[in-house]
Each structure stands twice: as structure tokens, then as C-alpha cells.
Design an enzyme around this catalytic site. Structure first.
Site, mmCIF file in Angstrom:
data_model
loop_
_atom_site.group_PDB
_atom_site.id
_atom_site.type_symbol
_atom_site.label_atom_id
_atom_site.label_comp_id
_atom_site.label_asym_id
_atom_site.label_seq_id
_atom_site.Cartn_x
_atom_site.Cartn_y
_atom_site.Cartn_z
ATOM 1 N N VAL A 280 89.865 37.969 18.451
ATOM 2 C CA VAL A 280 91.195 38.587 18.488
ATOM 3 C C VAL A 280 91.964 38.110 19.720
ATOM 4 C CG1 VAL A 280 92.445 40.769 18.690
ATOM 5 C CG2 VAL A 280 90.471 40.587 17.167
ATOM 6 N N ALA A 281 91.248 37.997 20.848
ATOM 7 C CA ALA A 281 91.905 37.552 22.076
ATOM 8 C C ALA A 281 92.374 36.114 21.967
ATOM 9 C CB ALA A 281 90.946 37.699 23.256
ATOM 10 N N GLU B 284 98.192 36.887 18.248
ATOM 11 C CA GLU B 284 98.674 37.640 17.093
ATOM 12 C C GLU B 284 100.157 37.948 17.166
ATOM 13 O OE1 GLU B 284 96.670 40.663 19.864
ATOM 14 O OE2 GLU B 284 96.342 38.645 19.163
ATOM 15 N N ASP C 151 130.253 12.926 7.636
ATOM 16 C CA ASP C 151 131.459 12.388 7.035
ATOM 17 C C ASP C 151 132.541 12.299 8.107
ATOM 18 O OD1 ASP C 151 133.182 11.432 5.143
ATOM 19 O OD2 ASP C 151 133.645 13.385 4.276
ATOM 20 N N ASP D 53 127.353 15.185 -2.802
ATOM 21 C CA ASP D 53 126.619 15.148 -1.537
ATOM 22 C C ASP D 53 125.365 16.016 -1.596
ATOM 23 O OD1 ASP D 53 128.508 13.514 -0.378
ATOM 24 O OD2 ASP D 53 129.669 15.171 0.443
ATOM 25 N N GLU E 218 91.103 34.689 29.060
ATOM 26 C CA GLU E 218 90.226 35.780 28.658
ATOM 27 C C GLU E 218 88.899 35.241 28.096
ATOM 28 O OE1 GLU E 218 92.396 38.235 25.900
ATOM 29 O OE2 GLU E 218 94.257 37.927 27.008
ATOM 30 N N THR F 45 99.910 42.128 27.531
ATOM 31 C CA THR F 45 100.406 40.831 28.009
ATOM 32 C C THR F 45 100.838 39.905 26.883
ATOM 33 O OG1 THR F 45 98.192 39.861 28.051
ATOM 34 C CG2 THR F 45 98.960 40.931 30.059
ATOM 35 N N ASP F 46 100.329 40.107 25.680
ATOM 36 C CA ASP F 46 100.702 39.219 24.580
ATOM 37 C C ASP F 46 101.965 39.660 23.866
ATOM 38 O OD1 ASP F 46 98.520 37.737 25.117
ATOM 39 O OD2 ASP F 46 97.696 37.748 23.093
#
Length: 947
Positions: free
Chosen positions: A313-314, A318, A360, A672, A737, A777-778
Site C-alpha cells: 500500500v505504501a 494511491e 489554418d 477537416d 518508507e 503525506t500522500d
């Protein structure tokens, strides 16, 4: 069968039979036969009731839209991402570990990941809805209506309600609402550039064609989506909706393959890479613990398994999908404020990676406002200042205002006669100047308004007749009578060489003198000089007519008095030159692709700085002789393509992509659309673009302005930088980590961990502490970093190559080195507070494992917060523009407060295995964590010196 049923069957037959019986080519079929087959009156049109019945049977006159995606499928599409798959697996594993442990409390880690996944889906859905609303608003702005004859009376109806058999009435400025066969036409000219790519308006007539012809040569037909630039006409609707030429192109458009954006490709690569890395990390760490610490009991195995899950998970960022969506969404809103509507979130970054912008000329690089800039008369040259349809400016002789009486009289005559020999109108509404009719004719009106007295003189004349312009004659004439005077005058304008052939005299001041054989070559040379400067030239002449000159015929267009010639050009937008310079500074090629004459294209491209003076354009006819390898070589060096068809545009885009370029392509016409869909990012014009083009494009320019594209490139690069910032931050922090746990387990004995605990498995950090670090922190700091303002000059470097990875080798080295430094300072802090370690002991014997682990835990949190400053740039010092992002500092402050709480509050101490620390411990934690900043500053300095 009863009478009512038979009547109903008959009515249904009347609806469908006219459609079924039309199975002929209307261009080669007499108009009367078309009316008979469609059972319509060529003079009175359909009845209202019949039109309503046909509308019910045939359906509305609109292109078949893409079937709306069901809401449940749109929700599932938000989860179709490799990173999301990884997070869902991590959620399942976390839940499994929680159940194995006995389901204590709440599965916090699984809940957090699930919330993030759901948040990401919501953000994606909201932004897609906003983009859909913006596109819908643009469509509503361009909703058209048509004038038809119903029950013998003129009526204005929405173009979507036109049916086959309707008698369509056309006038200047109208948008053609359906494909139709002309029955009447007077000076009718249709601008078909959106359908055929032909820049000049096409003169139409109702004569039946002798044989089937190409689309651009069907002069007795008008087509849905084109516009009337001059004249009037009537026609019978022969095709609506998907049964039009536009509908046929829309059908073919489905076969053109759209390419994934570079960001989609890169995120998919990162997701796959992380999947492998996560499994490898978890496996290696668990095996290391088992082998190094002698795990034997079931409880120990559960602890090891939980640690492996925690590390997995770390290791997975995520927050990445949610942060990506937030950053892209914010970028979309910023670009919308700059007149760029992005339909897909991931397309925002693509412009930042663009290496080529194909655009153009008309309306994008230029103003799409024909402007007279020069006049040549017998007495000299006059320059006209001011651009566009706003009549602001003056006539100048050299650098001085026009004062010479002879030259002024001649200029007034040229502009007055040129204005009267036309059908355009110039009007002002709410401070905005608009034209109706042919833009070239409107240019005379604008220039005339800049010369005092000219407009008032023109008002003295009333029109009595007209000889319309045709492609064969290349000129037009009008018959006028002066108010209060019985005399008539013929005013003519047209191709200068054609007009000179019909002139016998020339205007010199207020005097008319014979036009000599010696003067003609000099006048033609002056005209050629104007053409060489990419001006479109028009000559102007007049004469006094006989009293019985009515109606006009070609015999009356002889013995004219030559007044002069004007040079007309569609002027570049004022802001485009600097935008082109900015694009070149960013390493982005600008390629002009236009249907105009090569000389005009090369002149405009040179004026804008797209090419060097003297460069030439490659014409569409030249492209037809090139095979694919030859075209790939040609597009490497050519930046101006002229007289090209939409088919050529698609070939050019494909050739550029084959050369490894990331291509942004602009367009407005129906044809176009395939090129826009094939390009890495198609950009449709919001004002002049057709609905098919807007549907095919990934971005829409509300103002049709090239400078907006360059601004979007900058915005895309800033977004790309911010994506790299939080990737650098998240991955290096997560690596810190992982390495902390891995090295801590490997070196547990040397660090004093083994001696400080009686447990078989001794970890430097607890599972709950790892999850806490990941949580605080994430999320906040990473999200705040994603909305960072521009730190480095993003336009001072070349675009990212198509094969370049967002996370390249140098970035991986930085990620790994930063993660290693974090692990070292964290473990060093634990060592400092444990007896028997590698480093000198502070207050020996007074700190146990809980204090040391708390200090290491806090050091790692603070190290990651210092890392937010590092990650804002790969080379620039962290102290550059340090305080420009208040959101980042707010997120850092919040994380600090939460960490203090988890260390000092008794309730949280129990949950996370922490204990209170004194000021010395806190000071050591902050000092050790700051090493991450100083080591990274040294690395950046070395990289800058090498660069």
C-alpha cells in the site's frame, strides 16, 4: 379495410413516396422533374401540414449524434485505468489482512483507498459533464434557422425542421440548411470552404449539368453547412440530416481511428510498472524478515503478512489517480478562462507535449477580415492604415497624411466606385462592426469610411441595374443614377487585367485622359508588384452611360475610365507574431496549412515569423506526386502548405506522426474532421467550426485564435510539470518508507532493534505508522503540489518526445537517492535513541524502543514534508519562488499538526504505538529530516553545473 385505416395508409404513402421516387442525381436532373418527384410546388413550396407529416416520417434535419453513453457505463469507464486496478487489488488484500487479524476496529487503509478511488471517479464524471455542457453551449450559439416558402408565404423555421421538398429561399449571410437543387439564382455565390476546402466563394446557377460532377463542380446544387456570401436564390431541398454530403462525411468519420493521448500511454506504463514493483517489494521484504529473524509462529507470520501488505500500500501512490483528475480539472478550468474548451481531461496534457501545431491561415492566424491596405492610381500610391471591419484609420501618402489634391480625388473615386459596385453592407451594433455579404466588397466600404467625404458622396447614387460577377467574366458592374440628375453611370470592379482590356481612358486627378499603349504595361507591372506582395488585387473603373442603358449587358462594359487598383489582404492577428515566437522558443514547429494561393500563404507565414523571408510554400498538387516516404521527408522541412484539400491535411498529419511528432491540428470545415480525429489533439474552431468538426476534436477554441493555442501549450506544460512534481514526490517518499522497513529489518541487530525488544519480529516502524505516513503525506501535500504555479520557464525547453518517459532515468535516480536518504536519516534517528547501535547514544539507557520508534516515525514524516520543497523542480533550487503556493504551505502545516497530535495525544498514542517526546527529541527529528533537503540541493547544484 375501413375508410379511416385506408385513409391513414394513403397518408403514410404520401409521406414516403416522394422520398422513394427521388432516386436520381439532382444535379443532372431538371429542376421541374425534381419538383415533380418530390411532389412540391416550385413557386409556393409545401403546405405546413405536409411539411409536418414529412418531418415526422423522415426525422429532424440533423446529423446523427453519437448514442449517449449510459450513466452506468460512464461510471465504469472511470475505473478503466491500470492504477485503479492496482488500488482495487490493494483494497482487497488490505481487507483480507484485516479479516485474518480478527477484524479489529475499522479497516482504515482499505477505507482510505476506496474513498480515493470513488473520489477519482466523481471528479472524472463532473469534469466530463462540464465539458459536455460547454460544447452544448457552443452548439446552441450556432443553432441556425432557414427561410422557406410554406403555403405560398415566406416563413422562418429552425433548420432542423427542413424536409425534402421544402422550397428554400437563400439570401446574403444565410447558412444553407440542407442539400438542395437550385431553381432560381441571381448573383448567387456560396462559400463552400467548410465542405470542399475551396477558399473562394463559388458562383451558382440553376442550369442542369450534362453529366455527374465532383462535389465542388455541382454549380446547380447547394449543400448543408455552407454559407451564402452574395446574391439570392431559391432551391428545392433534396437531402436532409444524414442524407446530405455533410452526413456522408460524418459517417466516414467513424472509420478514422483516434489515438490515445501521451498521458494515457504514460500512466498505463506507470501502472503496469508499479504492479510489478509492488509485488516484488512485498515478496522480498517478507522473505527477508522470515530469513533474517527466524519467523516460526502463526502470529509472527500474520505480522509479516500485514507488513508486506502495508508496504505494498505504501509503495502504491494511491492518491495519484485522484490528484491527476484534480490537476487536470483545474487545468481545464484555467484553459476555459483562456477561451479553450477541453472535452477530455487527459487531452489537457497532450498540448503540453505537442511538437507541431498545424493550423489554418484564415481566421486563426489572420483576422478573417479582408482589408484594403494599398491603392495604386495614376498619380501614385496610397497606404491605408487600420485593419479589420472597424472603420478606424487613415489614408497616407508615404509617412504623411494624404493631402495631395489629385491623389486624394483619385483615391476617393476608387473607394467610392468600388463600394457602389458591390452588394455588401457594413453595420454597427453595440459598438461592434459587422458585415453582410462578400468580405472583399465590404473592404471597400471600410476603406471608404476612412476617407472623409467619400461615404457622403456615395449616398447620392441610386442603383438601377447590375451585371453580376461570374467566374468567366471575372468582373461585375452596376448601373447608378445620381440624385437630382438624369445622367447614369456604370461602376465596375474586377480582375485588373480583365478590366484594363475594357478601359479606353484613365483618371488623372480630376481630369480624364486617353489610356495610351505605353501606360498599359506600366500599370500591369504595378499590379504584378502588388500581387507579388501577396495582395489580392481588384481594379476599379467607371463611365458615364447613355440614357437608354437598361438593362446592363456586356456591351456596356466597354470604353471605361480606369480609376485604379487596390491591394487587399486578410491581415494577421496582432498577437500571433509573438505567439509564434513563443512557440518556436518552446521548440514547437508551427505549420500553416491553407487553401489559399502559395504566394499569399508564404507572405503571411513570413510576416508572422513562421518561415524565413523568401521561403516558398508546397502546393497540394505537389503533394499528389509524393509517395508516403517522400511526404515524410517533405514535412520535415516544409512549414507552409498551400492550395491543399482536406485530404492533404490528413496525409500531412499522418506523415508528421510517422516522423515521431506529437501533432496538434486545427480545423473548422467538415472535411477537416478526419484530420482532427487522427491528430494527437484536434482543435476545432468555436466560431467558424462546424458541428462535425467540434464533435471530432478534443479541444475547441472559443475565439478561433492561434494565440489561444500557444497559451494552452504553456498551460499543458505547466500541468505536465505538476504531474511530474507529485510523481517525483510520491514515489520518492514511498520509496523512503519501503527502504526504511527493508533496511531496518536487514540491519535490526546492528541498529539495536533486536536487543531492545523480546519480540521475534522487530520492525523499525509499525504497520499503523506506515499507513498513517501514507495518509497524511500522500494526500494533502501531493494535491497542493499538483496546483503549483509555474516554477521553471516551461517554454524554454523543447517538447517531450513521443518516446520519452515521464519518469526517465535521471528522475528514477533522484527518486531512489531521495528515498535512500530518507531511510538513512530515519534509521539513524532510531539508532541515536537506542543503546547498542552504530551511532553515539544520546542520553544512554533512558530511551526504549517506543521512544526511538516514535522519533524515527516523526523523522520520516518530516523528511517527506521537506521533500515537498525538493520535488517542485528537478534542477531549480527549492528556495526559488518558495512561497508562491499557499496551498502547499497550508498542507505542510496541517500535516505537522496531525503528526504532533499523533505523538502527544494519549488516545492516538494507543492507536499508533507512539509516546510523547521532549524538545530535544523534536529538534533532532527536524534536524535529521532536513538532511533530505540539503542533500537534494547538492544534487541539483551538481546537475546545474553539468548542464
Amino acid at each position: 379495410m375501413d375508410a379511416s385505416a385506408q385513409s391513414e395508409k394513403s397518408a403514410q404513402s404520401e409521406i414516403s413516396d416522394p422520398v422513394d421516387r427521388l432516386a436520381v442525381d439532382p444535379a443532372v436532373t431538371d429542376a421541374a422533374e425534381i419538383a415533380r418527384r418530390l411532389e412540391t410546388d416550385a413557386a409556393r413550396g409545401l403546405t405546413g401540414a405536409e411539411a409536418a407529416r414529412r418531418l415526422t416520417a423522415e426525422g429532424p434535419n440533423e446529423l446523427r449524434s453519437v448514442r449517449p453513453v449510459p450513466f452506468w457505463r460512464r461510471i465504469l469507464a472511470q475505473f478503466n485505468d491500470p492504477l485503479i486496478y492496482l488500488l482495487l487489488v490493494a483494497t482487497a488484500v488490505s481487507l483480507g489482512a484485516w479479516l485474518i487479524e480478527g477484524a479489529p476496529g475499522l479497516p482504515v487503509d482499505a477505507i482510505v483507498i476506496a474513498v480515493i478511488v470513488v473520489l477519482n471517479a466523481v471528479l472524472g464524471l463532473v469534469q466530463e459533464a462540464r465539458a459536455d455542457n460547454a460544447v452544448a453551449a457552443l452548439s446552441n450559439m450556432t443553432a441556425a434557422s432557414s427561410t422557406v416558402m410554406r403555403d405560398g408565404l415566406l416563413a422562418t423555421v429552425p433548420s432542423t425542421e427542413l424536409v425534402r421538398g421544402d422550397l428554400l429561399v437563400l439570401g446574403e449571410g444565410d447558412s444553407v440548411g440542407a442539400d438542395a437543387r437550385l431553381t432560381e439564382a441571381s448573383s448567387l455565390r456560396i462559400a463552400e470552404a467548410s465542405l470542399t476546402g475551396e477558399s473562394e466563394a463559388v458562383t451558382k446557377n440553376p442550369r442542369t449539368l450534362p453529366a455527374a460532377a465532383a462535389l465542388g463542380d455541382r454549380l446547380n446544387m447547394v449543400f448543408k453547412g455552407t454559407a451564402v456570401s452574395q446574391g439570392v436564390g431559391r432551391c428545392i431541398v433534396t437531402g436532409t440530416g444524414m442524407n446530405t454530403e455533410v452526413g456522408a462525411i460524418a459517417t466516414m468519420l467513424d472509420r478514422t481511428e483516434a489515438h490515445p493521448t501521451p498521458l494515457q500511454t504514460e500512466i498505463g506504463h506507470i501502472g503496469k510498472l508499479l504492479s510489478v514493483v509492488v509485488i516484488a517489494i512485498a515478496t522480498v521484504v517478507m522473505l527477508t524478515i522470515v530469513l533474517a529473524q527466524g519467523v516460526s509462529t502463526p502470529a509472527d507470520f500474520v505480522t509479516v503478512f500485514l507488513l508486506g501488505v502495508s508496504l505494498a500500500v505504501a509503495a502504491v501512490p494511491e492518491g495519484l489517480p485522484a490528484i491527476l483528475s484534480v490537476i487536470l480539472s483545474i487545468g481545464v478550468q484555467r484553459m476555459a478562462r483562456q477561451n479553450a474548451v477541453v472535452k477530455n481531461l487527459k487531452s489537457v496534457e497532450t498540448l503540453g507535449s505537442a511538437s507541431v501545431i498545424c493550423c489554418d491561415k484564415t481566421g486563426t492566424l489572420t483576422r478573417n477580415e479582408m482589408t484594403i491596405q494599398q491603392l495604386l492610381t495614376a498619380s501614385g500610391r496610397v497606404d491605408v492604415t487600420g485593419v479589420g471591419y472597424r472603420p478606424e484609420g487613415e489614408l497616407r501618402q508615404g509617412t504623411e497624411p494624404l493631402t495631395d489634391p489629385a491623389l486624394r480625388f483619385e483615391a476617393q473615386l476608387v473607394l467610392g466606385v468600388g463600394s457602389l459596385a458591390g452588394n455588401a453592407q457594413l453595420t454597427e451594433q453595440d459598438g461592434e462592426w459587422e458585415i453582410q455579404g462578400d468580405p472583399t466588397e465590404a473592404a471597400f466600404l471600410v476603406a471608404a469610411a476612412k476617407l472623409e467625404g467619400t461615404t457622403g458622396h456615395m449616398a447620392r447614387f441610386e442603383r438601377r441595374g447590375e451585371m453580376p460577377f461570374t467566374s468567366e467574366r471575372k468582373m461585375m458592374s452596376t448601373l447608378h443614377q445620381e440624385t437630382g440628375d438624369d445622367s447614369l453611370r456604370i461602376f465596375s470592379k474586377g480582375a485588373p487585367d480583365v478590366l484594363l482590356e475594357r478601359c479606353a481612358y484613365v483618371q488623372v486627378g480630376e481630369t480624364v485622359v486617353p489610356l495610351t499603349a505605353e501606360q498599359r504595361p506600366r500599370m500591369l507591372a504595378d499590379i504584378q508588384a502588388l500581387s507579388a506582395q501577396a495582395f489580392r488585387t481588384l481594379g476599379v473603373a467607371y463611365r458615364v452611360a447613355d440614357e437608354n442603358t437598361a438593362p446592363l449587358d456586356e456591351a456596356d462594359e466597354q470604353g471605361l475610365i480606369y480609376a485604379g487598383v487596390v491591394g487587399i489582404i486578410d491581415p494577421p492577428r496582432a498577437e500571433v507574431t509573438s505567439a509564434v515566437q513563443e512557440a518556436h522558443r518552446a521548440g514547437v514547429r508551427v505549420i500553416m496549412i491553407t487553401g489559399d494561393h502559395p504566394a499569399t500563404a508564404a507572405r503571411i507565414a513570413s510576416d508572422l515569423g513562421i518561415v524565413e523571408p523568401g521561403a516558398t510554400a508546397l502546393a497540394g498538387a505537389d503533394l499528389d506526386h509524393l509517395d508516403e516516404p517522400g511526404l515524410r521527408e517533405a514535412v520535415r522541412d516544409t512549414s507552409v502548405f498551400a492550395r491543399v484539400s482536406p485530404r492533404h491535411k490528413l496525409r500531412i498529419v499522418d506523415a508528421l506522426q510517422a516522423n515521431g511528432d506529437i501533432v496538434a491540428m486545427t480545423g473548422d470545415g467538415v472535411n477537416d474532421a478526419p484530420a482532427l480525429k487522427s491528430a494527437d489533439i484536434g482543435v476545432a474552431m468555436g466560431i467558424t467550426g462546424t458541428e462535425v468538426t467540434k464533435e471530432a476534436a478534443k479541444m475547441i477554441l472559443v475565439d478561433d485564435n492561434f494565440a489561444t493555442i500557444v497559451a494552452a501549450v504553456r498551460a499543458g506544460r505547466v500541468i505536465l510539470d505538476n504531474i511530474k512534481k507529485f510523481l517525483r514526490y510520491l514515489l520518492s517518499s514511498n520509496m523512503g518508507e519501503v527502504l526504511t522497513v527493508f533496511l531496518g529489518v536487514l540491519l535490526a541487530g546492528a541498529l539495536g532493534l533486536t536487543g531492545a525488544s523480546s519480540e521475534t519480529v522487530v520492525l523499525p516502524l509499525l504497520v499503523t505508522q506506515i499507513l498513517w505516513i501514507n495518509l497524511i503525506t500522500d494526500s494533502g501535500p501531493a494535491l497542493a503540489m499538483g496546483v503549483d504555479p509555474e516554477i521553471d520557464d516551461v517554454m524554454a525547453r523543447p517538447p517531450r518526445g513521443i518516446n520519452d518517459r515521464m519518469i526517465d532515468l535521471r528522475m528514477w535516480v533522484g527518486i531512489m537517492s531521495t528515498g535512500l536518504v530518507m531511510a538513512v536519516v530515519t534509521l539513524a534517528t532510531i539508532d541515536l535513541f537506542l543503546p547498542g547501535g552504530l551511532l553515539p547514544v544520546l542520553e544512554p539507557g533512558t530511551d526504549g524502543l517506543t521512544v526511538a520508534r516514535t522519533a524515527g516515525f516523526t523523522t520520516l514524516v518530516f523528511a517527506q514534508l521537506f521533500n515537498t520543497l525538493n520535488a517542485r523542480s528537478e534542477l531549480t533550487t527549492a528556495f526559488h519562488r518558495l512561497f508562491v503556493n499557499p496551498w502547499l504551505w497550508g498542507a505542510i502545516l496541517l500535516a505537522i499538526l496531525l503528526q504532533v497530535a499523533v505523538v502527544e495525544l494519549p488516545l492516538l498514542q494507543t492507536a499508533f504505538g507512539t509516546t510523547s517526546m521532549d524538545p530535544l527529541h523534536w529538534a533532532v527529528c527536524v534536524g535529521m529530516a532536513s538532511v533530505v533537503l540539503w542533500v537534494e540541493e547538492l544534487r541539483k547544484w551538481i546537475l546545474r553545473v553539468r548542464a
